[in-house]
Design an enzyme around this catalytic site. Structure first.
Site, mmCIF file in Angstrom:
data_model
loop_
_atom_site.group_PDB
_atom_site.id
_atom_site.type_symbol
_atom_site.label_atom_id
_atom_site.label_comp_id
_atom_site.label_asym_id
_atom_site.label_seq_id
_atom_site.Cartn_x
_atom_site.Cartn_y
_atom_site.Cartn_z
ATOM 1 N N GLU A 180 10.535 1.498 9.723
ATOM 2 C CA GLU A 180 11.733 2.664 9.553
ATOM 3 C C GLU A 180 10.902 4.008 9.730
ATOM 4 O O GLU A 180 9.893 4.389 8.847
ATOM 5 C CB GLU A 180 11.872 2.441 7.935
ATOM 6 C CG GLU A 180 12.607 1.235 7.625
ATOM 7 C CD GLU A 180 14.126 1.267 8.006
ATOM 8 O OE1 GLU A 180 14.436 2.429 8.368
ATOM 9 O OE2 GLU A 180 14.715 0.178 7.886
ATOM 10 N N LYS A 193 0.894 -1.071 0.042
ATOM 11 C CA LYS A 193 -0.070 0.016 0.016
ATOM 12 C C LYS A 193 0.905 1.119 -0.135
ATOM 13 O O LYS A 193 1.599 1.756 0.935
ATOM 14 C CB LYS A 193 -0.849 0.112 1.248
ATOM 15 C CG LYS A 193 -1.928 1.113 1.011
ATOM 16 C CD LYS A 193 -2.606 1.860 2.470
ATOM 17 C CE LYS A 193 -1.884 2.706 2.996
ATOM 18 N NZ LYS A 193 -1.868 4.020 2.194
HETATM 19 P P1 NAD Z 1 2.474 8.400 7.364
HETATM 20 O O1 NAD Z 1 2.950 7.580 8.553
HETATM 21 O O2 NAD Z 1 1.361 9.433 7.816
HETATM 22 O O3 NAD Z 1 2.022 7.397 6.371
HETATM 23 C C1 NAD Z 1 3.093 6.417 5.760
HETATM 24 C C2 NAD Z 1 1.994 5.389 5.300
HETATM 25 O O4 NAD Z 1 1.300 4.830 6.165
HETATM 26 C C3 NAD Z 1 1.158 6.024 4.185
HETATM 27 O O5 NAD Z 1 0.824 4.949 3.198
HETATM 28 C C4 NAD Z 1 -0.082 5.989 4.976
HETATM 29 O O6 NAD Z 1 -1.453 6.006 4.033
HETATM 30 C C5 NAD Z 1 -0.151 4.901 5.927
HETATM 31 N N1 NAD Z 1 -0.988 4.995 7.134
HETATM 32 C C6 NAD Z 1 -1.483 5.958 7.834
HETATM 33 N N2 NAD Z 1 -2.004 5.717 8.980
HETATM 34 C C7 NAD Z 1 -2.041 4.228 8.981
HETATM 35 C C8 NAD Z 1 -2.606 3.452 9.870
HETATM 36 N N3 NAD Z 1 -3.384 3.567 10.820
HETATM 37 N N4 NAD Z 1 -2.557 2.046 9.620
HETATM 38 C C9 NAD Z 1 -1.681 1.513 8.401
HETATM 39 N N5 NAD Z 1 -1.048 2.448 7.583
HETATM 40 C C10 NAD Z 1 -1.287 3.829 7.946
HETATM 41 O O7 NAD Z 1 3.806 9.037 6.762
HETATM 42 P P2 NAD Z 1 3.977 10.138 5.728
HETATM 43 O O8 NAD Z 1 3.533 11.357 6.025
HETATM 44 O O9 NAD Z 1 3.666 9.650 4.639
HETATM 45 O O10 NAD Z 1 5.686 10.122 5.543
HETATM 46 C C11 NAD Z 1 6.402 10.918 6.360
HETATM 47 C C12 NAD Z 1 7.035 10.093 7.585
HETATM 48 O O11 NAD Z 1 7.750 8.997 7.083
HETATM 49 C C13 NAD Z 1 8.147 10.854 8.228
HETATM 50 O O12 NAD Z 1 8.092 10.778 9.641
HETATM 51 C C14 NAD Z 1 9.409 10.427 8.019
HETATM 52 O O13 NAD Z 1 10.605 10.662 8.702
HETATM 53 C C15 NAD Z 1 9.238 9.131 7.648
HETATM 54 N N6 NAD Z 1 9.985 8.342 6.690
HETATM 55 C C16 NAD Z 1 10.972 7.282 7.343
HETATM 56 C C17 NAD Z 1 11.825 6.936 6.441
HETATM 57 C C18 NAD Z 1 12.705 5.725 6.831
HETATM 58 O O14 NAD Z 1 13.360 5.211 6.048
HETATM 59 N N7 NAD Z 1 13.086 6.032 8.195
HETATM 60 C C19 NAD Z 1 11.828 7.150 4.878
HETATM 61 C C20 NAD Z 1 10.851 8.144 4.454
HETATM 62 C C21 NAD Z 1 9.952 8.772 5.515
#
Ligand code: NAD
Length: 502
Positions: free
Chosen positions: A267, A192
């Site tokens: 991550e 997803k």
């Molecule tokens: P997010 O956590 O809002 O969303 C990430 C994914 O999770 C999306 O696909 C979203 O639809 C899904 N999601 C949201 N709520 C969910 C739930 N309750 N159950 C299952 N899936 C759910 O993050 P974002 O805004 O898309 O990305 C930014 C974040 O990602 C930042 O915190 C960034 O640091 C982190 N990030 C980490 C890495 C790493 O490798 N450590 C790399 C890139 C981004």
């Protein structure tokens, strides 16, 4: 006049945003859709099917069948390698289009979207690296502890059905970072992507379908986190969840995994420090520290070093010079070669970034430049000018929370010990940078930092290096041998070699 991305939509193959389940493209069960709005302009680009719990269940059931009864986990290494090689070729042949779709997804400037670390070529290299492991998934033979007549050995087996959830900021790289080790080890996948970045991932899935992966081996569901994502992470037939995204969602995934004791790789976010010592070229250090949070993703990268811990003897000079880079930052049409940096992903996140900027001022940090938004042809998009806060105290909100925008906090430090103490004084632990020309100090400091990736005068994530976080920045590692471990289980087999074993 404002800029528009719509001409690029027409020139690209954007797909129809259908779901890919059990080897078939299909609409969602209830016909629901999500409108993709481009962050550079807030124009509507296209709409996607949104998978509900019924669609997610069909996808997981398909992946389960493909794992339990299908050919994939049992396929000869030679044949699985051949299929993945065909996919690598397809990624390479279509790299330009995938990179452009990524710009249409999340507004990454095309020059940056095509840059190795987030591009389709990097994704192809990640697949290539993991394909090399397929015929090397071996176990050990273990001499019996007591010397009894036993032959003991281990088998390395795929973990099963993998739910892979990725964010919007680097969808091409992260698609590969999850799918490549999962497929190479013989797992089946339900992916997803973020609702804010599905186009490049749809194209990458189309290519998987075209090269002939068996039905159910890879499935794609689109939709929002709270509905589609939640249905996926709580599904009882999923064996492992691999997630990249925010800490809050990571915590939710960890809690939800308790029921089935699902395997989990997380991550998550970061608040990485950049330790800048007084033996560096200050012009270069200021340029690279400010560049890290403004070039390309405009600070929307998990490993962006958003706290500059600068030795007091060069601190004023550093703050003076950090503004130089802003003259090189160009906002605008993401498809223009001249654009260096992208917009904030959506209006909610734009509000958060502006809220942090306000909070920084309220809490007493000195706003050196930025803190506002460009107008003119950029007024309709989610743009924030490069922003520097000086004299930041590490206890301030802007030094503790992940802002995900073009904002750098400069903190003066007296010496090496204080720099290390402040660098580690965060609940995160994803990365850190060390700027020094003293090799002994570089290694000494790297050893004392509590973070998963340390860059000395620069760093690059590679397919063959493990990547992940200490503390609340994550759980486990992906990349390198550790990916193989993360997507496999170890089974011990004991064989008695006599008729009267103990
Ligand atoms: P997010 O956590 O809002 O969303 C990430 C994914 O999770 C999306 O696909 C979203 O639809 C899904 N999601 C949201 N709520 C969910 C739930 N309750 N159950 C299952 N899936 C759910 O993050 P974002 O805004 O898309 O990305 C930014 C974040 O990602 C930042 O915190 C960034 O640091 C982190 N990030 C980490 C890495 C790493 O490798 N450590 C790399 C890139 C981004």
């Amino acid at each position: 006049m404002s800029i528009s991305v719509l001409p690029h939509r027409d020139e690209l193959h954007v797909g129809t945003g259908r779901l890919y389940i059990d080897g078939q493209w299909c609409e969602s069960a209830d016909g629901a859709t999500w409108t993709h709005v481009h962050p550079a302009t807030n124009e509507e680009v296209t709409s996607f099917a949104v998978a509900d719990a019924t669609d997610v269940d069909r996808a997981v059931q398909a992946a389960r069948r493909a794992f339990d009864d299908g050919p994939w986990p049992r396929m000869a290494a030679r044949d699985r390698k051949m299929l993945l090689r065909r996919y690598i070729e397809a990624l390479t042949d279509n790299a330009d289009e995938i990179n452009r779709l990524q710009s249409l997804d999340n507004g990454l400037p095309i020059n940056f979207s095509s840059m190795y670390q987030v591009s389709a070529s990097f994704a192809a290299d990640i697949f290539d690296y993991h394909t090399g492991w397929i015929d090397k998934l071996v176990g050990d033979t273990i001499p019996h502890f007591t010397g009894a007549e036993y032959f003991s050995y281990t088998l390395r087996e795929p973990v099963g059905v993998v739910a892979a959830i990725i964010p919007w900021n680097a969808p091409v790289f992260l698609f590969a970072q999850k799918a490549a080790p999962a497929l190479a080890t013989g797992c089946t996948v339900v992916m997803k992507p973020s609702e804010y970045a599905s186009l490049a991932v749809i194209r990458m899935t189309e290519l998987l379908a075209e090269v002939g992966f068996p039905p159910g081996v890879f499935n794609l569901v689109l939709g929002e986190g709270h509905a589609t994502g939640e249905a996926l992470i709580t599904h009882p037939l999923v064996d492992k969840v691999t997630f990249t995204g925010s800490r809050a969602v990571g915590q939710r995934i960890l809690a939800a995994s308790a029921d089935g004791i699902k395997r989990v790789s997380l991550e998550l976010g970061g608040k990485s420090a950049n330790l800048i010592f007084d033996d560096v070229d200050v012009d270069m250090a200021a340029m690279s520290a400010m560049g890290m949070v403004t070039w390309g993703m405009s600070g929307q990268g998990c490993v962006c070093q958003t706290r500059a811990l600068v030795n007091r003897t060069i601190y004023d000079d550093f703050v003076d010079k950090a503004g130089t880079i802003t003259q090189m930052i160009t906002y605008g049409d993401p498809f223009s070669e001249a654009t260096t940096s992208g917009p904030i992903i959506n209006q909610r996140q734009l509000g958060r970034v502006m809220g942090y900027i306000e909070k920084g001022q309220e809490e007493g940090a000195r706003l050196v430049f930025g803190g506002d938004r460009p107008g003119g042809e950029l007024a309709s998009g989610n743009w924030v000018n490069p922003t520097l806060f000086a004299d930041v105290d590490n206890k301030m909100t802007i030094a503790q929370e992940e802002i995900f925008g073009p904002v750098l906090s400069a903190i003066p430090v007296a010496d090496e010990d204080e720099a290390i103490r402040i660098a580690n004084d965060t609940t995160y632990g994803l990365g850190a940078g060390i700027q020094t020309s003293d090799v002994k100090r570089a290694h000494r400091v790297a050893k004392r930092l509590r973070a998963g990736t340390i860059g000395v005068n620069g760093f690059m994530v590679m397919p063959n290096t493990p990547f992940g976080g200490y503390k609340t920045s994550g759980l486990g590692r992906e990349g390198g041998l550790e990916s193989i471990e993360a997507f496999t289980e170890t089974k011990t087999v004991d064989v008695a070699l006599t008729d009267s074993p103990i």
